[in-house]
Write an enzyme that holds these catalytic residues in place. Structure first.
Site, PDB file in Angstrom:
ATOM      1  N   LYS A 119      -0.734  -9.758   3.417  1.00  0.00           N
ATOM      2  CA  LYS A 119       0.012  -9.176   4.546  1.00  0.00           C
ATOM      3  C   LYS A 119      -0.913  -8.256   5.328  1.00  0.00           C
ATOM      4  O   LYS A 119      -1.644  -7.453   4.732  1.00  0.00           O
ATOM      5  CB  LYS A 119       1.220  -8.403   4.019  1.00  0.00           C
ATOM      6  CG  LYS A 119       2.011  -7.723   5.122  1.00  0.00           C
ATOM      7  CD  LYS A 119       3.316  -7.187   4.611  1.00  0.00           C
ATOM      8  CE  LYS A 119       3.240  -5.828   3.961  1.00  0.00           C
ATOM      9  NZ  LYS A 119       2.697  -4.770   4.823  1.00  0.00           N
ATOM     10  N   ASP A 154       0.831  -1.213   0.000  1.00  0.00           N
ATOM     11  CA  ASP A 154       0.000   0.000   0.000  1.00  0.00           C
ATOM     12  C   ASP A 154       0.867   1.265   0.000  1.00  0.00           C
ATOM     13  O   ASP A 154       0.345   2.382  -0.040  1.00  0.00           O
ATOM     14  CB  ASP A 154      -1.008  -0.011   1.150  1.00  0.00           C
ATOM     15  CG  ASP A 154      -0.358  -0.086   2.515  1.00  0.00           C
ATOM     16  OD1 ASP A 154       0.885  -0.078   2.605  1.00  0.00           O
ATOM     17  OD2 ASP A 154      -1.111  -0.154   3.520  1.00  0.00           O
ATOM     18  N   GLU A 188      -0.963  -5.698   8.975  1.00  0.00           N
ATOM     19  CA  GLU A 188      -0.158  -5.041  10.011  1.00  0.00           C
ATOM     20  C   GLU A 188      -0.806  -5.328  11.361  1.00  0.00           C
ATOM     21  O   GLU A 188      -1.943  -4.912  11.602  1.00  0.00           O
ATOM     22  CB  GLU A 188      -0.091  -3.540   9.736  1.00  0.00           C
ATOM     23  CG  GLU A 188       0.593  -3.231   8.408  1.00  0.00           C
ATOM     24  CD  GLU A 188       0.682  -1.745   8.106  1.00  0.00           C
ATOM     25  OE1 GLU A 188       0.391  -0.904   8.992  1.00  0.00           O
ATOM     26  OE2 GLU A 188       1.060  -1.404   6.963  1.00  0.00           O
ATOM     27  N   GLU A 220       9.251  -4.497  10.350  1.00  0.00           N
ATOM     28  CA  GLU A 220       9.618  -3.176   9.820  1.00  0.00           C
ATOM     29  C   GLU A 220      10.174  -2.308  10.944  1.00  0.00           C
ATOM     30  O   GLU A 220       9.530  -2.134  12.000  1.00  0.00           O
ATOM     31  CB  GLU A 220       8.401  -2.488   9.174  1.00  0.00           C
ATOM     32  CG  GLU A 220       8.762  -1.077   8.695  1.00  0.00           C
ATOM     33  CD  GLU A 220       7.799  -0.459   7.702  1.00  0.00           C
ATOM     34  OE1 GLU A 220       6.798  -1.111   7.343  1.00  0.00           O
ATOM     35  OE2 GLU A 220       8.078   0.682   7.280  1.00  0.00           O
ATOM     36  N   ASP A 253      -0.951  -6.741  -0.072  1.00  0.00           N
ATOM     37  CA  ASP A 253      -0.975  -5.952   1.164  1.00  0.00           C
ATOM     38  C   ASP A 253      -2.410  -5.505   1.435  1.00  0.00           C
ATOM     39  O   ASP A 253      -2.987  -4.746   0.639  1.00  0.00           O
ATOM     40  CB  ASP A 253      -0.066  -4.733   0.948  1.00  0.00           C
ATOM     41  CG  ASP A 253       0.428  -4.139   2.240  1.00  0.00           C
ATOM     42  OD1 ASP A 253       0.204  -4.734   3.304  1.00  0.00           O
ATOM     43  OD2 ASP A 253       1.068  -3.071   2.163  1.00  0.00           O
TER      44      ASP A 253
HETATM   45  O1  KIV Z   1       3.366  -1.325   1.635  1.00  0.00           O
HETATM   46  C1  KIV Z   1       4.563  -1.610   1.657  1.00  0.00           C
HETATM   47  O2  KIV Z   1       5.310  -1.348   0.719  1.00  0.00           O
HETATM   48  C2  KIV Z   1       5.101  -2.248   2.854  1.00  0.00           C
HETATM   49  C3  KIV Z   1       6.591  -2.304   2.975  1.00  0.00           C
HETATM   50  C4  KIV Z   1       7.081  -1.033   3.510  1.00  0.00           C
HETATM   51  C5  KIV Z   1       7.001  -3.464   3.795  1.00  0.00           C
HETATM   52  O3  KIV Z   1       4.375  -2.671   3.693  1.00  0.00           O
END
Ligand code: KIV
Length: 294
Positions: free
Chosen positions: A117, A48, A119, A186, A87
């Site tokens: 992914k 994202d 968070e 991260e 993401d």
């Molecule tokens: O969205 C993204 O590019 C990320 C990276 C910073 C790991 O989550």
């Protein structure tokens, strides 16, 4: 149908066991995905961060689910073999586990991602558990979580103090127990990343987290020198696309202004007989005869 060269979670696990590092880059489009696959990058993250590096926002929060899934589909078309990580954007999984499962399903079934992914920290352990139960492969992103930037108060390294480090280490364990298939760290100190990487069976990908993770992800614009400003100190730059592209754009503008482009070489001419017929037809209509072509 996955080809023999398809990189799967099995490949990543083997790489961890054999201590062969995993390369990952962010990728947001078809053409770049093709290049990355050709270059032998192991894994592509449709991140994202697109909101920041491609749309010019100051945070990742404006990304929408539909937009992310569309990008992931394009990247998958360009790269059938890389391990593709979708993401999940802001509020597509935080509200409730049902949302998380349904939305993750779009990345998996529609875009053909290999995992999603999210968070997370311990407060989302039930969500990760529900997703895993629903057969969603989850990469748990820990440490600095850009989607929480407004509550964290800035892009800062997380876990510099021992109690905070311990909490991140515990969170990582909880995610493994909840059924996550990989971790992404991260902006955590090198020591914290090393402890987590050594103490889990899961492949651990790092960004700004030192050299001891099983793999490394970088935002492509940073490593390519593409976009605004100086890359962060934590990024090694492999190209200077900024200068290369500005140079190309400048040359194009000059060419157009000075009639260097397009020339006959870049143009399509009519068949001479067709052109003659056209001239005759115009002459009949207007009484004015167009010049013959040289
Ligand atoms: O969205 C993204 O590019 C990320 C990276 C910073 C790991 O989550």
């Amino acid at each position: 149908m996955p080809s023999g060269n398809k990189i799967t979670i099995g490949t990543l696990r083997t790489r961890k066991r054999e201590q062969r590092k995993i390369s990952m880059l962010t990728c947001y489009d078809y053409a770049t995905a093709r290049l990355m696959e050709e270059a032998g990058i192991d894994s592509l993250l449709v991140g994202d961060t697109y909101a920041e590096v491609c749309l010019g926002h100051s945070t990742t929060l404006p990304m929408t689910l539909d937009h992310m899934v569309t990008l992931a589909e394009a990247v998958r078309r360009g790269s059938p073999s890389c391990y593709l990580v979708g993401d999940m954007p802001y509020l597509s999984y935080q509200v409730c586990p049902q949302d998380a499962i349904r939305n993750a399903g779009l990345f998996m079934a529609k875009a053909g991602c290999d995992c999603v992914k999210v968070e997370v920290d311990r407060r989302l352990v039930k969500t990760v558990e529900a997703m895993a139960t629903a057969t969603i492969p989850v990469m748990a992103h820990l440490g600095l979580k850009p989607q929480s930037i407004q509550t964290v108060g800035g892009y800062k390294v997380q876990g510099k103090r021992a109690p905070d480090a311990l909490r991140i280490i515990e969170d990582a364990k909880m995610m493994e127990e909840a059924g996550a298939i990989a971790l992404l760290l991260e902006a955590v100190p090198t020591e914290v990343a090393a402890i987590i990487t050594e103490s889990t069976e899961l492949p651990v990908i790092g960004i700004v987290s030192g050299p001891h993770c099983d793999g490394q992800v970088v935002v492509q614009h940073d490593m390519l020198g593409y976009g605004g400003g100086h890359p962060p100190r934590s990024v090694k730059q492999y190209a200077n696309l900024h200068d290369l592209l500005v140079e190309a754009f400048r040359a194009f503008a000059k060419d157009v202004v000075e009639s260097g482009f397009p020339t006959d070489q870049h143009s399509v001419a009519m068949d001479p007989a067709e052109y003659d017929e056209l001239r005759r037809a115009l002459a009949m209509k207007t009484g004015h005869v167009k010049p013959s072509r040289k």
